[in-house]
Design an enzyme around this catalytic site. Structure first.
Site, PDB file in Angstrom:
ATOM      1  N   GLY A   1       0.812  -1.220   0.000  1.00  0.00           N
ATOM      2  CA  GLY A   1       0.000   0.000   0.000  1.00  0.00           C
ATOM      3  C   GLY A   1       0.840   1.261   0.000  1.00  0.00           C
TER       4      GLY A   1
ATOM      5  CB  CYS B   1      -7.688   3.383   5.719  1.00  0.00           C
ATOM      6  SG  CYS B   1      -6.482   2.514   4.766  1.00  0.00           S
TER       7      CYS B   1
END
Ligand SMILES: Cc1cc2nc3c(=O)[nH]c(=O)nc-3n(C[C@H](O)[C@H](O)[C@H](O)COP(=O)(O)O)c2cc1C
Length: 328
Positions: A63, A147
């Protein structure tokens, strides 16, 4: 063009059949349906001495955020029964350094490069994508929506259809490449989130990310991972991930990419029969770096033995008429 199944069934037994296992997803051609999953394969280069990266369908890199991140303090990983818990905290070099230092190596491969992107505000996601847009050699973005949104009181993007739609729509507007959205499994009904992402413009859906879990050391009575909770991955999650891929593939029109505990060609074929157009290998890379290549060869051998092309297998699950009503 592949011969239709009926025609191939008439070819004399014993004739070598060479199955087509390439796949088209969001307008990109993959030589085979096996990719390595984000966070389990670094930036690709780390595995170059261990396997032939050109034999992979694609690499999904760790990521990337607009700015570099250090991640959580150790301990960040704990091995569980048939799986692992991790709370790495999305450590990464940031979008600019990724484009300058990591992308040139990936560009030199025949394998497709997918860049996993995350942020803590919708603007963070957009900023990361804008920086990445300038890097050449990226085939698609994969949005990690597991997230917390710092503006929405820490509410996780991927747990809420409204936040999911917001971040997907903004990212889609910014992206100059196909946008895949990686769904969180920590929800009541994955199809609701899948539809929200599809309606907001996702070109493909990848699922699943890790399941929130924890482990405790009973001697010290402290959590095994410093972050207290952590993401569970590996063979332990496979049946649940498979069920979610099955449900999602029936709920959306965009391609679905299956992930979760895949460690063999048989595991991968289960996901493909359930409706996945491709699969990703995660945790298995840590203990057997050649897993993805064995999965490619195993899928090819299985297709050859059944005289089927991959496209004949995707979503080919046979549900007995007597089965209880489908879960979604
Ligand atoms: C150490 C580790 C780091 C990960 N980092 C990321 C990440 O940066 N972005 C992401 O979308 N998923 C990340 N994941 C989730 C994996 O890509 C994958 O979705 C998950 O591990 C389930 O697949 P598996 O059971 O095959 O590992 C990470 C997983 C692990 C184990």
């Amino acid at each position: 063009m592949a011969a239709p199944i009926a025609e191939r069934e008439r070819t004399p037994a014993g004739t070598e059949f060479n199955p087509q296992i390439g796949v088209e997803i969001s307008g990109i051609h993959f030589a085979n349906p096996v990719l390595t999953a984000s966070g389990t394969f670094g930036y690709g280069q780390e595995f170059a001495r261990l396997i032939d990266l050109n034999q992979l369908g694609g690499i999904v890199v760790k990521g990337i955020s607009a700015e570099p991140m250090e991640g959580n303090p150790p301990p960040r990983i704990y091995e569980t029964e048939a799986g692992m818990l991790n709370a790495i905290g999305l450590q990464n070099v940031g979008a600019r350094r990724f484009v300058e230092e990591k992308l040139p190596f990936l560009r030199g491969l025949r394998t497709r490069t997918i860049v996993n992107v995350f942020g803590y505000t919708t603007e963070d996601y957009v900023r990361a994508i804008e920086i990445l847009n300038d890097g050449s050699g990226i085939d698609a973005y994969e949005l990690n929506i597991s997230c917390p949104n710092t503006r929405a009181g820490g509410m996780v993007y991927g747990n809420d259809p409204r936040l999911t739609a917001e971040v997907v729509a903004a990212s889609k507007r910014a992206a100059r490449r196909p946008l895949w959205v990686k769904l969180s499994p920590n929800v009541t009904d994955i199809t609701e989130l899948a539809r929200a992402a599809e309606s907001a413009g996702a070109d493909a859906l990848t699922l699943v990310n890790t399941f929130v879990g924890m482990a405790i050391d009973i001697e010290t009575r402290t959590p095994r991972v410093s972050n207290v909770t952590a993401g569970l991955s590996g063979p332990a999650i496979k049946p649940v991930a498979l069920r979610m891929v099955y449900q999602t593939a029936r709920a959306v029109r965009v391609p679905v990419i299956g992930i979760g505990g895949i460690a063999s060609a048989e595991d991968a074929l289960e996901f493909i029969i359930a409706g996945a157009s491709a699969v990703q290998i995660g945790t298995a890379n840590f203990y057997a770096p050649d897993t993805a290549l064995r999965v490619v060869e195993g899928i090819r051998a299985w297709c050859r033995s059944k005289r089927l092309n991959l496209s004949d297998v995707v979503g080919s699950i046979k549900i007995p008429p007597s089965a209880a009503s489908p879960v979604s």
